[in-house]
Design a protein around this motif. Structure first.
Motif, PDB file in Angstrom:
ATOM      1  N   ALA A  18       0.794  -1.410  -0.113  1.00 61.49           N
ATOM      2  CA  ALA A  18      -0.039  -0.122  -0.076  1.00 61.49           C
ATOM      3  C   ALA A  18       0.805   1.324   0.179  1.00 61.49           C
ATOM      4  CB  ALA A  18      -1.011   0.050   1.222  1.00 61.49           C
ATOM      5  N   TYR A  19       2.386   0.987   0.086  1.00 63.59           N
ATOM      6  CA  TYR A  19       3.091   2.291   0.215  1.00 63.59           C
ATOM      7  C   TYR A  19       3.195   2.576  -1.198  1.00 63.59           C
ATOM      8  CZ  TYR A  19       4.010   1.900   5.251  1.00 63.59           C
ATOM      9  OH  TYR A  19       4.071   2.053   6.539  1.00 63.59           O
ATOM     10  N   MET A  20       3.780   3.978  -1.364  1.00 65.93           N
ATOM     11  CA  MET A  20       4.443   4.362  -2.846  1.00 65.93           C
ATOM     12  C   MET A  20       5.574   3.667  -3.021  1.00 65.93           C
ATOM     13  SD  MET A  20       6.355   6.348  -4.540  1.00 65.93           S
ATOM     14  CE  MET A  20       7.050   8.141  -3.894  1.00 65.93           C
ATOM     15  N   ASN A  21       5.654   2.912  -4.420  1.00 67.43           N
ATOM     16  CA  ASN A  21       6.681   2.154  -4.879  1.00 67.43           C
ATOM     17  C   ASN A  21       7.614   3.097  -5.127  1.00 67.43           C
ATOM     18  OD1 ASN A  21       7.990   0.163  -5.859  1.00 67.43           O
ATOM     19  ND2 ASN A  21       6.403  -0.810  -6.872  1.00 67.43           N
ATOM     20  N   TYR A  22       8.336   3.564  -4.295  1.00 65.30           N
ATOM     21  CA  TYR A  22       9.669   4.361  -4.204  1.00 65.30           C
ATOM     22  C   TYR A  22      10.582   3.711  -5.540  1.00 65.30           C
ATOM     23  CZ  TYR A  22      12.877   7.740  -3.348  1.00 65.30           C
ATOM     24  OH  TYR A  22      14.000   8.857  -3.193  1.00 65.30           O
ATOM     25  N   ASP A 101     -15.316   8.031  -5.880  1.00 60.12           N
ATOM     26  CA  ASP A 101     -13.836   8.414  -5.453  1.00 60.12           C
ATOM     27  C   ASP A 101     -13.423   9.528  -6.167  1.00 60.12           C
ATOM     28  OD1 ASP A 101     -14.382   6.321  -3.618  1.00 60.12           O
ATOM     29  OD2 ASP A 101     -13.669   4.880  -5.159  1.00 60.12           O
ATOM     30  N   GLU A 102     -12.697  10.342  -5.269  1.00 61.00           N
ATOM     31  CA  GLU A 102     -12.097  11.342  -6.363  1.00 61.00           C
ATOM     32  C   GLU A 102     -10.390  10.827  -6.193  1.00 61.00           C
ATOM     33  OE1 GLU A 102     -11.095  16.209  -5.046  1.00 61.00           O
ATOM     34  OE2 GLU A 102     -12.336  15.095  -3.747  1.00 61.00           O
ATOM     35  N   ARG A 103     -10.214  11.367  -7.531  1.00 63.03           N
ATOM     36  CA  ARG A 103      -8.729  10.770  -7.987  1.00 63.03           C
ATOM     37  C   ARG A 103      -7.951  12.101  -8.636  1.00 63.03           C
ATOM     38  NH1 ARG A 103      -7.445   5.647  -9.255  1.00 63.03           N
ATOM     39  NH2 ARG A 103      -6.192   6.506 -10.964  1.00 63.03           N
ATOM     40  N   GLU A 129       0.172   5.743  -7.993  1.00 64.06           N
ATOM     41  CA  GLU A 129       0.832   5.397  -6.820  1.00 64.06           C
ATOM     42  C   GLU A 129      -0.017   6.399  -5.581  1.00 64.06           C
ATOM     43  OE1 GLU A 129       2.886   3.161  -5.806  1.00 64.06           O
ATOM     44  OE2 GLU A 129       2.854   2.267  -7.623  1.00 64.06           O
ATOM     45  N   PHE A 130      -0.165   7.752  -6.285  1.00 66.90           N
ATOM     46  CA  PHE A 130      -0.911   8.792  -5.280  1.00 66.90           C
ATOM     47  C   PHE A 130      -2.209   8.386  -4.860  1.00 66.90           C
ATOM     48  CE2 PHE A 130      -3.057  12.340  -4.539  1.00 66.90           C
ATOM     49  CZ  PHE A 130      -2.434  12.984  -3.206  1.00 66.90           C
ATOM     50  N   ASN A 131      -3.032   8.055  -5.980  1.00 67.51           N
ATOM     51  CA  ASN A 131      -4.263   7.469  -5.904  1.00 67.51           C
ATOM     52  C   ASN A 131      -4.541   6.316  -5.003  1.00 67.51           C
ATOM     53  OD1 ASN A 131      -5.410   9.820  -7.413  1.00 67.51           O
ATOM     54  ND2 ASN A 131      -4.958   8.683  -9.052  1.00 67.51           N
ATOM     55  N   TYR A 373      -6.414  14.733   0.731  1.00 73.82           N
ATOM     56  CA  TYR A 373      -6.707  14.235   2.106  1.00 73.82           C
ATOM     57  C   TYR A 373      -5.293  13.525   2.911  1.00 73.82           C
ATOM     58  CZ  TYR A 373      -9.482  11.344   5.271  1.00 73.82           C
ATOM     59  OH  TYR A 373      -9.957  10.885   6.438  1.00 73.82           O
ATOM     60  N   LEU A 374      -4.434  12.831   2.226  1.00 69.37           N
ATOM     61  CA  LEU A 374      -3.056  12.370   2.824  1.00 69.37           C
ATOM     62  C   LEU A 374      -2.557  13.503   3.598  1.00 69.37           C
ATOM     63  CD1 LEU A 374      -1.202  10.045   2.945  1.00 69.37           C
ATOM     64  CD2 LEU A 374      -0.122  10.779   0.863  1.00 69.37           C
ATOM     65  N   GLY A 375      -2.315  14.741   2.966  1.00 71.01           N
ATOM     66  CA  GLY A 375      -1.661  15.546   3.469  1.00 71.01           C
ATOM     67  C   GLY A 375      -2.333  16.701   4.663  1.00 71.01           C
ATOM     68  N   SER A 376      -3.592  16.847   4.079  1.00 65.99           N
ATOM     69  CA  SER A 376      -4.241  17.684   4.938  1.00 65.99           C
ATOM     70  C   SER A 376      -5.331  17.356   6.111  1.00 65.99           C
ATOM     71  CB  SER A 376      -5.007  18.594   4.206  1.00 65.99           C
ATOM     72  OG  SER A 376      -6.186  17.842   3.450  1.00 65.99           O
ATOM     73  N   SER A 377      -5.704  15.949   6.117  1.00 70.97           N
ATOM     74  CA  SER A 377      -6.351  15.327   6.999  1.00 70.97           C
ATOM     75  C   SER A 377      -5.906  15.334   8.399  1.00 70.97           C
ATOM     76  CB  SER A 377      -6.650  13.929   6.618  1.00 70.97           C
ATOM     77  OG  SER A 377      -7.656  13.285   7.756  1.00 70.97           O
TER      78      SER A 377
END
Length: 823
Positions: A18-22, A101-103, A129-131, A373-377
């Motif tokens: 589930a993490y970003m595939n860096y 869903d918002e993408r 990856e972000f979505n 949502y990831l950064g502001s929640s």
């Protein structure tokens, strides 16, 4: 440490996908870099000429005037904005799918440039990856908020339960009792602030308003809620429902919360102090399963779930809810870490992109990430604050340092003295083995002149000391398992259910194992003196009692209630052992059947314990004489002991079949039944040596070996999956070198066949029978050690596939949902 390694090291192992595939995004950047490097020589001359022309124009302008006019054009800001728009690399749009869903979708505006198609692919994959990350994060936050509402109900019931226990007759509607209760709450808040460090207070001041749990509200609440309260009760994200309401508290003043309670005190004089009617629709959940409760459940007898308002029941409920809060807080911490790590990963990968592509797109993209949502929640952070305040106030007596130590347990530190001691004991073990070999050679113990003494030693002392050899070998294999589990990030502590910070590392396991080996080898050297008293024909009693003394020492340390020698791990082992002994009466968990599997590989060690009882109980240990092998009772118990570990696993499979209704558990039980038959027939053949027993033992052993090998490789390890991208294996592998898995399969088959040595009568270098038995038992322990690694690897990958990173904690209370709905 590079960010990629640090990013991988701090991931929650079960959430890895589930993490970003860096790493994958870095490969896309490398493709962009390679393309630019290939095309750089062709564009080199033009770039140099344009650079020289720009430089000459700059020099010409520099000497066009001596005065520098610092006046700015009124349209400079407009020109700057137009310049930014013209040089804009990407445009990030937010779209809504059919499912609601918002993408996020990034439009790359420089596709006409050389290599633009590579950059277009990069941004498409980055959006995927972000979505993926945002979707997973939203799902987990929703789960957390639902669980927060459940915990709120549990906490509300606990507070009412405590009030009922402290005041069995209930509360009178009097101002004095109300004032007394409010003053107690005020005192607990004052104690909380008194134990709060100044740094934490200053940190809290940086937050304008922080929600705090208002126990006063739950205690002074009117039985019938007002319309305003009912209308605001739907907002789960701003407060926990009902009793533990979150209300904003300004932390600019340390006494603000106390002042707020004083203001509430005047209002609460007109209210009833305790909502005890909540206890009318609450029942106790069944507690930890016991043999008695299992028998009642099997016989369909009703279990008592009514509330009994006693201090004992309150302590049990409080302890259960305390564990639930600790586990819930760990979820919040990992979820917050998940958000932070992924945000950091997107920032790092965009900076790398800007550097490689010579563009400035990171600012625009990270602005979108920060606003997402990831950064502001802030829901997770707010719930963490509420949980901290609730836990400190109700479960640690308003002592902040104590409460935070429980919520955030410290990991076990790798101490240098453990490493040194383990290495020192390994060196002592090797030295004692060499000393043992030299003494045997020097005294010619293995030669024909000492045949009688050698046989006597092998029939008496060797079975006694071989017990410690089996234990040390098994612990060495387990230590190796832990080392490789940690290396390949198998979350063994979570799988086994160890309490955080108490799990043993491989150094601690090896330290214990080689401590036993040093003591056992020292005893062997002491017992090598074959000379006896010429008058009494006795050996020295002290040296003959050494093996029994070592066994008693190990048992005493294992059962010691003092907080020494890893008490939590010893307790965990004893509890699992008790569950194995009473297999069908306890619900089977992974640690229980994992330990039972280990015991199936220690049949010879259990027989050694039987020999201890016979040798020191009915034999003459001073003369090294016994009649154990010719005793019918001893031989009968040899049958029973050989089959007992497999019988435990059979009963565990039957219990899981009853609980889970899974047919695979029934097939697994048949596998262990076939093994019981094989072990029993082999034992009978070893004792009786008849042709009939040999044929039966052959057939039973072949059937058991085939079924057990198939189950090990296909079911326990998950290999031989159809359409797998890794031939004969499974899709997901932790070890990149596939030959390791193929080698493990072959080794497991060969070592499974080793136990048939008793039927095939294979002799190696004319070894003594006891030596051959010990060798076969050691091979089985090694096979079990190999099985352990791949079994837990498969379990870990199953958890990863289901994103299962937490254990479910039983809650003390059960609400009558029908009554809640009616209200």
């Amino acid at each position: 440490m590079k960010f990629g390694k640090e990013f991988a090291a701090q991931m929650v192992p079960e959430w890895h996908e589930a993490y970003m595939n860096y790493a994958y995004m870095k490969t896309l950047l490398k493709e962009i870099l390679l393309f630019k490097q290939k095309n750089r020589p062709a564009a080199g001359g033009g770039a140099a000429r344009s650079g020289s022309l720009r430089r000459s124009l700059t020099l010409y302008r520099a000497f066009s005037g001596l005065l520098i006019h610092r006046t700015t054009s009124p349209n400079s800001n407009t020109n700057k904005q137009l310049h930014d728009i013209e040089n804009q690399v990407i445009q990030v749009n937010s779209i809504r799918t059919d499912g609601g869903d918002e993408r996020s979708e990034t439009m790359f505006l420089m596709t006409g440039d050389d290599g633009g198609e590579y950059e277009l692919v990069y941004f498409r994959r980055l959006d995927d990856e972000f979505n993926k990350v945002v979707k997973f994060y939203k799902e987990k936050v929703d789960e957390v908020m639902k669980e927060a509402a459940v915990l709120n109900k549990q906490m509300e019931a606990l507070i009412a339960f405590r009030i009922k226990v402290d005041n069995p007759k209930g509360w009178a509607n009097s101002v004095e009792e109300t004032s007394k209760l409010a003053s107690e709450v005020e005192a607990s808040v004052a104690a909380l602030y008194a134990t709060t460090p100044s740094l934490a207070i200053r940190a809290s001041r940086r937050v304008d308003h922080m929600d705090a749990i208002d126990e006063d509200h739950s205690i002074h609440r009117v039985a019938k809620p007002s319309s305003d309260e009912s209308s605001s009760g739907d907002d789960d994200h701003n407060k926990f429902k009902n009793g533990l309401e979150m209300k904003p508290v300004n932390h600019n003043n340390k006494n603000s919360e106390i002042q707020e309670f004083k203001m509430d005190e005047t209002r609460s004089s007109m209210m009833r102090p305790a909502p005890l009617e909540i206890l009318q629709r609450v029942r106790f959940n069944p507690g930890q399963e016991t043999p008695r409760s299992t028998i009642k459940s099997f016989l369909n007898l009703p279990s008592k779930t009514d509330l009994k308002f006693s201090k004992e029941n309150f302590k049990k409920a409080e302890e259960q809810l305390k564990k639930a809060f600790v586990e819930f807080y760990q979820k919040l911490r990992l979820l917050k870490s998940y958000s932070f790590l992924n945000t950091m990963a997107f920032s790092k990968i965009m900076k790398k992109y800007d550097k490689i592509a010579s563009r400035s797109a990171s600012k625009s993209y990270m602005k979108m990430v920060d606003n997402s949502y990831l950064g502001s929640s802030e829901e997770v952070s707010k719930v963490m604050e509420r949980v901290e305040i609730t836990f400190i106030k109700h479960f640690s007596n308003a002592n902040r340092s104590k409460g935070m130590n429980i919520l955030r347990p410290k990991k076990r530190k790798e101490r240098h003295r453990i490493t040194f001691s383990a290495g020192f004991l390994v060196g002592c073990t090797v030295s004692l083995i060499f000393a043992l070999i030299l003494i045997i050679r020097a005294r010619h113990i293995l030669e024909a002149d000492h045949e009688e003494g050698r046989v006597l030693y092998m029939e008496t002392m060797f079975p006694l000391y071989s017990l410690f050899g089996f234990i040390v070998l098994h612990m060495a294999m387990y230590g190796a398992n832990i080392f490789f589990w940690r290396k390949y990030r198998v979350n063994y502590a979570f799988i086994f259910g160890f309490k955080e910070g108490t799990e043993l590392g491989y150094r601690e396991v090896l330290l214990i194992g080689f401590s036993i080996s040093v003591l056992a080898l020292a005893g062997v050297l002491a017992n090598l003196d074959m000379e006896m008293d010429p008058v009494t024909k006795d050996y020295k009693a002290v040296t003959e009692l050494l093996p029994l003394g070592l066994v008693m020492l190990v048992v005493v340390i294992l059962l010691c209630p003092l907080n020494i020698v890893y008490r939590s791990s010893r307790k965990f082992l004893l509890v699992c052992l008790l569950h194995c002994l009473l297999a069908p009466l306890y619900k089977v968990t992974l640690p229980d059947f994992f330990l039972a599997d280990q015991l199936t590989s220690q049949v010879q060690a259990l027989r050694s314990l039987e020999f201890y009882v016979c040798y020191y109980g009915w034999g003459d240990y001073k003369k090294r004489q016994n009649n154990c092998k010719t005793s019918d009772v001893f031989n009968t118990f040899s049958f029973i002991i050989a089959a007992t570990p497999y019988l435990w696993r059979l009963l565990q499979c039957l219990r899981r079949l009853y609980d889970e209704k899974d047919a695979m558990q029934g097939y697994n039980g048949l596998k262990y039944f076939s093994t019981i038959v094989a072990v029993s027939t082999r034992t009978a053949y070893t004792l009786n040596k008849g042709i009939g027993w040999k044929i039966v033992a052959w057939i039973a052993s072949v059937v058991a070996a085939v079924t057990s090998t198939y189950w090990d490789i296909v079911i326990d390890w998950g290999f031989f999956q159809r359409n797998s991208k890794n031939k004969w294996l499974r899709d997901k592998l932790l070890i990149s070198n596939k030959s390791v898995y193929y080698g493990a399969i072959v080794l497991n088959v060969l070592l499974r066949l080793a136990w048939m040595q008793t039927v095939m009568n294979i002799t190696v270098f004319s070894l003594h029978r006891q030596t051959m038995v010990a060798l076969v038992a050691s091979l089985e322990i090694i096979r079990r050690g190999v099985w352990n690694f791949f079994r837990l690897e498969n379990e870990h990958l199953n958890n990863v596939g289901k994103y299962r990173a937490f254990k479910s904690v039983p809650l003390p209370f059960n609400y009558d949902e029908d009554e809640d709905k009616d209200e």
